[in-house]
Design an enzyme around this catalytic site. Structure first.
Site, PDB file in Angstrom:
ATOM      1  CB  SER A 142      40.738  42.334  42.730  1.00  0.00           C
ATOM      2  OG  SER A 142      39.722  41.545  42.120  1.00  0.00           O
ATOM      3  CG  HIS A 199      42.824  42.043  38.723  1.00  0.00           C
ATOM      4  ND1 HIS A 199      43.774  41.559  37.841  1.00  0.00           N
ATOM      5  CD2 HIS A 199      42.080  40.969  39.092  1.00  0.00           C
ATOM      6  CE1 HIS A 199      43.595  40.253  37.690  1.00  0.00           C
ATOM      7  NE2 HIS A 199      42.586  39.868  38.440  1.00  0.00           N
ATOM      8  CG  ASP A 254      39.052  38.958  39.244  1.00  0.00           C
ATOM      9  OD1 ASP A 254      39.083  39.504  40.374  1.00  0.00           O
ATOM     10  OD2 ASP A 254      40.040  38.491  38.674  1.00  0.00           O
ATOM     11  CG  MET A 276      35.164  34.923  37.659  1.00  0.00           C
ATOM     12  SD  MET A 276      34.857  34.765  39.421  1.00  0.00           S
ATOM     13  CE  MET A 276      36.406  35.351  40.085  1.00  0.00           C
ATOM     14  CG  HIS A 304      42.129  37.200  35.732  1.00  0.00           C
ATOM     15  ND1 HIS A 304      42.220  36.834  37.069  1.00  0.00           N
ATOM     16  CD2 HIS A 304      42.430  36.081  35.017  1.00  0.00           C
ATOM     17  CE1 HIS A 304      42.569  35.553  37.128  1.00  0.00           C
ATOM     18  NE2 HIS A 304      42.710  35.086  35.928  1.00  0.00           N
ATOM     19  CG  MET A 317      39.609  33.585  35.905  1.00  0.00           C
ATOM     20  SD  MET A 317      39.247  34.117  37.581  1.00  0.00           S
ATOM     21  CE  MET A 317      38.871  35.851  37.262  1.00  0.00           C
ATOM     22  CG  MET A 348      45.686  32.323  38.736  1.00  0.00           C
ATOM     23  SD  MET A 348      44.944  33.916  39.148  1.00  0.00           S
ATOM     24  CE  MET A 348      43.866  33.500  40.510  1.00  0.00           C
ATOM     25  CG  ASP A 390      44.469  37.550  40.962  1.00  0.00           C
ATOM     26  OD1 ASP A 390      43.840  37.342  39.914  1.00  0.00           O
ATOM     27  OD2 ASP A 390      43.961  38.038  41.984  1.00  0.00           O
TER      28      ASP A 390
HETATM   29  C1  DX5 Z   1      40.104  35.100  41.993  1.00  0.00           C
HETATM   30  C2  DX5 Z   1      40.423  36.395  41.294  1.00  0.00           C
HETATM   31  C3  DX5 Z   1      41.130  37.398  42.180  1.00  0.00           C
HETATM   32  C4  DX5 Z   1      40.368  37.797  43.439  1.00  0.00           C
HETATM   33  C5  DX5 Z   1      41.342  38.342  44.457  1.00  0.00           C
HETATM   34  O1  DX5 Z   1      39.749  34.146  41.062  1.00  0.00           O
HETATM   35  O2  DX5 Z   1      41.195  36.167  40.134  1.00  0.00           O
HETATM   36  O3  DX5 Z   1      41.455  38.561  41.425  1.00  0.00           O
HETATM   37  O4  DX5 Z   1      39.397  38.724  43.148  1.00  0.00           O
HETATM   38  O5  DX5 Z   1      40.678  38.608  45.645  1.00  0.00           O
HETATM   39  P1  DX5 Z   1      41.379  38.424  47.084  1.00  0.00           P
HETATM   40  O6  DX5 Z   1      42.515  39.418  47.137  1.00  0.00           O
HETATM   41  O7  DX5 Z   1      40.273  38.738  48.023  1.00  0.00           O
HETATM   42  O8  DX5 Z   1      41.874  37.012  47.167  1.00  0.00           O
HETATM   43 ZN    ZN Z   2      41.963  37.968  39.088  1.00  0.00          ZN
END
Ligand code: DX5
Ligand code: ZN
Length: 227
Positions: A6, A31, A33, A35, A64, A66, A135, A173
């Protein structure tokens, strides 16, 4: 088994280097993320970052979202180089039209469910998605503790997959380290997103190799191997 570092856990000042490093380290996917500071209490990065790193690797981009309004972001991320776009089941009646919009963009579809969300919320969509993301932390930040109460949801998703002869992937994840990766693999997961444990490792190639060994062997005992 798919190993997906990620990018959120990488040095944000050196994303390009981190993406190249993940490719050289033998990862399968990257991956990403996204946000929006509304669906989750944090802001990460946008389509221009994805577009900038796309030419640096052939890795599959697992994006991903969010975000509370993913409908305005599907085309920008598809155009930036996403291979798969993941939306959240918590968006309720927006989910069905969003799935069709992602398919219309010729991208793979992922559906994510947060820890408090019952797995049955995903059931109506299982025959329309390529990946179900369970999740294993509440979304919004890397480096959080794995929530063990999510394991039965993975087992249920795997049972439905067999019963209905479906082929969606089961991804996990959040808090995925060598120990929890093994527990998730044993529960039926086949796609492992990991930020802190992989991008935080001194030797990313060795860490990816170790996680792959562990999930292939479903054997927590391998977790004590030094990297
Ligand atoms: C959290 C993300 C994850 C996060 C995982 O909301 O969706 O992808 O980056 O990071 P670790 O492995 O450090 O929990
Ligand atoms: Zn994620």
């Amino acid at each position: 088994m798919i190993i997906a570092p990620s990018l959120l856990a990488a040095n944000h000042a050196r994303f390009g280097k981190a993406v190249e490093r993940a490719g050289r380290a033998g990862a399968d996917w990257l991956h990403l993320d996204i946000m929006d500071g509304h669906f989750v209490p944090n802001i990460s990065f946008g389509p221009e970052v994805v577009r900038a790193v796309r030419p640096l690797t052939k890795l599959f981009f697992d994006v991903h979202l969010m975000c509370s309004r993913p409908e305005i972001l599907l085309e920008p991320f598809a155009g930036a180089g996403a291979d798969e776009i993941i939306i959240h089941a918590e968006l309720g009646d927006q989910v069905a039209p969003l799935i069709w919009k992602i398919k219309a963009l010729n991208k793979k579809v992922g559906l994510a469910i947060n820890p408090p969300t019952a797995i049955v919320e995903a059931q109506p969509y299982l025959d329309q998605i390529d990946l179900l993301l369970v999740m294993t932390v509440n979304p919004g930040f890397g480096g959080q503790e794995f929530i063990h109460e999510t394991l039965p949801k993975i087992q249920q998703a795997d049972a439905w997959r067999h019963e209905r002869k479906l082929s969606y992937r089961i991804s996990v994840d959040g808090g995925i380290n060598f120990q929890t990766a093994a527990e998730c693999a044993r529960a039926g997961a086949d796609t492992f997103v990991s930020g802190t444990t992989l991008f935080g490792a001194r030797n990313l190639r060795a860490a990816v190799k170790k996680m792959r060994q562990i999930v292939n062997a479903h054997d927590p005992a391998l977790a004590d191997l030094k990297v």
